[in-house]
Design a protein around this motif. Structure first.
Motif, PDB file in Angstrom:
ATOM      1  N   THR B  81       0.846  -1.204   0.000  1.00  0.00           N
ATOM      2  CA  THR B  81       0.000   0.000   0.000  1.00  0.00           C
ATOM      3  C   THR B  81       0.879   1.252   0.000  1.00  0.00           C
ATOM      4  O   THR B  81       0.657   2.181  -0.787  1.00  0.00           O
ATOM      5  CB  THR B  81      -0.917   0.005   1.238  1.00  0.00           C
ATOM      6  OG1 THR B  81      -1.769  -1.138   1.186  1.00  0.00           O
ATOM      7  CG2 THR B  81      -1.757   1.276   1.299  1.00  0.00           C
ATOM      8  N   GLY B  82       1.874   1.254   0.895  1.00  0.00           N
ATOM      9  CA  GLY B  82       2.770   2.414   0.986  1.00  0.00           C
ATOM     10  C   GLY B  82       3.484   2.682  -0.328  1.00  0.00           C
ATOM     11  O   GLY B  82       3.625   3.834  -0.756  1.00  0.00           O
ATOM     12  N   ILE B  83       3.924   1.622  -0.980  1.00  0.00           N
ATOM     13  CA  ILE B  83       4.653   1.772  -2.249  1.00  0.00           C
ATOM     14  C   ILE B  83       3.709   2.273  -3.343  1.00  0.00           C
ATOM     15  O   ILE B  83       3.991   3.239  -4.052  1.00  0.00           O
ATOM     16  CB  ILE B  83       5.290   0.426  -2.659  1.00  0.00           C
ATOM     17  CG1 ILE B  83       6.339  -0.003  -1.633  1.00  0.00           C
ATOM     18  CG2 ILE B  83       5.900   0.523  -4.059  1.00  0.00           C
ATOM     19  CD1 ILE B  83       6.830  -1.432  -1.804  1.00  0.00           C
ATOM     20  N   ARG B  85       0.859   3.783  -3.170  1.00  0.00           N
ATOM     21  CA  ARG B  85       0.281   5.121  -2.996  1.00  0.00           C
ATOM     22  C   ARG B  85       1.254   6.225  -3.421  1.00  0.00           C
ATOM     23  O   ARG B  85       0.820   7.290  -3.835  1.00  0.00           O
ATOM     24  CB  ARG B  85      -0.122   5.337  -1.536  1.00  0.00           C
ATOM     25  CG  ARG B  85      -1.306   4.500  -1.099  1.00  0.00           C
ATOM     26  CD  ARG B  85      -2.595   4.942  -1.758  1.00  0.00           C
ATOM     27  NE  ARG B  85      -3.721   4.134  -1.298  1.00  0.00           N
ATOM     28  CZ  ARG B  85      -4.801   4.631  -0.718  1.00  0.00           C
ATOM     29  NH1 ARG B  85      -4.933   5.922  -0.513  1.00  0.00           N
ATOM     30  NH2 ARG B  85      -5.772   3.823  -0.345  1.00  0.00           N
ATOM     31  N   VAL B  86       2.558   5.964  -3.297  1.00  0.00           N
ATOM     32  CA  VAL B  86       3.480   7.009  -3.759  1.00  0.00           C
ATOM     33  C   VAL B  86       3.953   6.772  -5.196  1.00  0.00           C
ATOM     34  O   VAL B  86       4.423   7.702  -5.847  1.00  0.00           O
ATOM     35  CB  VAL B  86       4.702   7.213  -2.813  1.00  0.00           C
ATOM     36  CG1 VAL B  86       4.255   7.829  -1.510  1.00  0.00           C
ATOM     37  CG2 VAL B  86       5.466   5.941  -2.573  1.00  0.00           C
ATOM     38  N   LEU B  87       3.825   5.550  -5.678  1.00  0.00           N
ATOM     39  CA  LEU B  87       4.207   5.251  -7.071  1.00  0.00           C
ATOM     40  C   LEU B  87       3.036   4.548  -7.770  1.00  0.00           C
ATOM     41  O   LEU B  87       3.112   3.363  -8.090  1.00  0.00           O
ATOM     42  CB  LEU B  87       5.457   4.364  -7.103  1.00  0.00           C
ATOM     43  CG  LEU B  87       6.742   4.934  -6.493  1.00  0.00           C
ATOM     44  CD1 LEU B  87       7.830   3.857  -6.466  1.00  0.00           C
ATOM     45  CD2 LEU B  87       7.230   6.145  -7.279  1.00  0.00           C
TER      46      LEU B  87
END
Ligand SMILES: Cc1ncc(C[n+]2csc(CCOP(=O)(O)OP(=O)(O)O)c2C)c(N)n1
Lengths: 372, 259
Positions: B81-83, B85-87
């Motif tokens: 999710t973290g990855i 959402r920024v990429l």
């Protein structure tokens, strides 16, 4: 920029935005929720990533993922939530990726309460997750300092590929003060040579905290320690007040340090030679400053909103060269300046504690409070 | 001698040249290969970021020639999710075992699915905790012996197997959610097609996609590879029926050429 009234938590959130925050992941908990709520409005408005995670476990691992891409990323929580994040914090440290974490501390242990506290000092500075890892910990004492340190936190985290944690207590998170915000910095997509972004026109990269060969892990531990030595040399920050001619030195961080300053000023008005040292980086800790002071002052008084955690660090620096006294209010209680002033007067009149560990004498002095 | 005209089988481009660490007869390797083939066919290798689990596939990053991260046990969907959402224009997939996904990571997978995170999850159901020596998993069959259910899983005290594909399919954020098996060539081909559709789902932004793959663990099951394949077919499929549990309308319209 002109000064405006800012609430501590919202000031941290906006300062992070202006420092180029690309992604925020968090979970509600008092007294920190305003950071989450502020960014829930602000981040989508700017087209930046915001997720209210399913738990602090989720939040810290979203931070971990985003941090692996080299994005500026932050989470915030309060004591119980930070405990839940410790697994991820250790992984982030072991993977050597930068991340900013804010702990707006509350009374504990356990569910405790939602009142201001500094009881997570040891967790932040000395403990927390498993394994040997260093981390930078900043302790603001005003809304303005919280703003300034938030911006600094991102730079430090990236420079040293390390976790940078801000610890403040709930009162600072909740209180409003006039403060100046920095200019909005544009988002810069940093090209780190370690970031995982898709192997386009370059060999693939792997980010992991696993080193199955103990010899390789040992090398990592030494690498982290070496980087930490650089941090210790370059990044120690503290504020000193009236120390030039001080015979008694009060040491306190964050809100306890700020309250101590009022007490020190009042004592000065009474003609007592007392000064204040307020560590701003509690990790790296200003050991050498205290060591130097210990050579010529009569003694120290450590004030904290806990049972005496930073106290151990002061004693480590003093190394028995001078007495180190303690006055604290744990459990979510905030000391009044008068209480600290009374302690300063006691020491100025030469009544130093008889116990080798001054926390014992302090506990005896607190008998009336404890018996309530 | 192998010449281009006689070459019928080779390492997919998305694979590195490393010897496998998986046990003989384990189907983790088959699942890896299917993913690698799909990434190559879809021309996604340089855009893909994989998230490895804690479990036997902890070293998945050794095999895929893509960027990779390695998550804490169960947390791969949160990291993904973290990855993502920024990429958002990268392809992000997790690869998780049943202990990882259905036990310690139950919270992360359910909420990633509920949020409709545009990621792909390859879920290996081998009915036990392989890496730690064959303990009971949430997917262990009733009566099945493992090192931590030595008398056979007693549903009275140890509960019942969790059917993840069925459960997750109830969530509106899910675009594609199916169960396949790796026990014979036909099913392996169907599994590959599903993996392809899952990545197509992500590529088109149609939501969360998951392919559950029934897999073998001959070492910990104490079986020969052939017996283990038969166990999947005869014992696991009745408890974990193969099927499409959710195919969102947008996904149903995707046509994939025969691969
Ligand atoms: C927090 C935590 N708890 C426990 C473990 C130990 N552990 C490593 S792998 C594993 C189970 C993996 O099983 P599964 O997800 O089914 O994958 P498999 O090995 O079968 O492919 C466990 C419990 C760990 N690494 N971290």
């Amino acid at each position: 920029m002109p000064k405006e009234l800012w609430k501590g938590n919202e000031a941290i959130a906006e300062a992070a935005v202006r420092a180029g925050l690309q992604a925020y992941f968090g979970y509600p908990i008092t007294p920190q929720s305003e950071i989450l709520e502020y960014l829930a409005r602000r981040m989508p408005e700017l087209g930046r990533a915001f997720v209210q995670a399913e738990s602090e476990l989720g939040a810290i691992n979203m931070v971990y993922g985003a941090a692996c891409t080299g994005a500026r990323v932050m989470t915030s929580s309060s004591s119980p939530g930070i405990s839940l994040m410790m697994e991820g914090i250790s992984y982030i440290a072991g993977t050597e990726v930068p991340a900013v974490i804010v702990n707006v501390m509350r009374g504990g242990p356990g569910l405790g309460n939602i009142a201001p506290s500094q009881a997570d000092y040891n967790q932040a500075v000395h403990g927390g997750g498993h394994g040997d890892y260093p981390r930078i910990v900043l302790a603001p004492a005003s809304v303005q300092e919280a703003i300034d340190l938030t911006a600094l936190a991102f730079d430090l985290a990236e420079t040293y590929r390390m976790i940078c944690m801000l610890i403040l207590d709930g009162s600072l998170g909740q209180m409003m003060e006039p403060a100046e915000m920095p200019e909005m910095k544009p988002i810069v997509q940093r090209e780190f040579d370690w970031a995982v972004t898709g192997a386009m026109n370059r060999p693939r990269r792997i980010l992991s905290s696993i080193y199955i060969d103990p010899v390789a892990e040992e090398v990592v531990n030494f690498r982290l320690a070496k980087r930490w030595q650089e941090v210790q040399v370059r990044e120690v920050r503290y504020k000193e007040y009236y120390l030039d001619d001080a015979e008694i030195v009060v040491v306190g961080f964050g809100t306890a340090g700020r309250i101590a300053l009022s007490a020190v000023r009042a004592a000065r008005a009474e003609g007592i030679s007392v000064g204040l040292l307020r560590p701003v980086t509690v990790s790296p800790y200003p050991y050498s400053v205290i060591e130097e002071l210990a050579k010529h002052v009569q003694g120290f008084l450590v004030t904290e909103m806990n049972m005496g955690q930073m106290f151990d660090d002061v004693r480590l620096a003093v190394q028995g060269r001078a007495p180190v006294e303690f006055y604290g209010r744990p459990g979510g209680v905030v000391p009044f300046p008068d209480e600290i002033l009374a302690e300063i007067r006691r020491l100025a009149s030469g009544q130093w504690s008889p116990d080798p560990d001054a926390r014992l004498s302090w506990q005896k002095r607190m008998a009336s409070v404890i018996q309530r | 001698m192998v010449t281009p005209t006689t070459l019928v089988y080779s390492r997919p481009q998305a694979f590195t040249d490393s010897p496998t660490h998986y046990c003989p007869g384990c189907t983790h390797g088959v699942a890896h290969r299917l993913i690698a083939e799909v990434l190559e066919e879809m021309n996604l290798i340089s855009r893909t970021i994989g998230v490895a689990p804690v479990g036997c596939a902890v070293f998945a990053y050794n095999y895929f020639d893509t960027d990779f991260v390695e998550a804490p046990h169960g947390r791969a969907p949160a990291m993904a999710t973290g990855i993502k959402r920024v990429l958002p224009d990268r392809i992000v997939f997790t690869y998780q075992g049943d202990g990882d996904l259905a036990s310690i990571g139950m919270g992360e997978i359910v909420h990633a699915a509920a949020r409709g995170e545009n990621i792909t999850v390859i879920f290996i159901n081998n009915a036990n905790y392989g890496m730690t020596g064959g303990q009971m998993a949430p997917t262990t069959l009733p009566g099945m012996k493992t090192t931590s259910s030595p008398y056979g899983r007693d549903v009275e005290t140890q509960g019942y197997p969790i059917r993840m594909a069925e459960m997750l399919a109830t969530l509106d954020g899910v675009g594609y959610c199916v169960r396949r098996s790796l026990h014979d060539p036909k099913n392996i081909r169907l599994a590959k097609k599903a993996i392809r559709l899952a990545f197509e789902t992500q590529l088109r932004g149609l939501g969360f996609s998951l392919v559950e793959l029934l897999s073998t663990c001959p070492t910990n099951w104490g079986m020969s590879p052939v017996e283990a394949l038969r166990f999947v077919e005869e014992r696991m499929i009745p408890v974990f029926p193969l099927g499409d549990y959710k195919v969102a309308p947008g996904v149903a319209q995707i046509t994939v050429r025969n691969t």
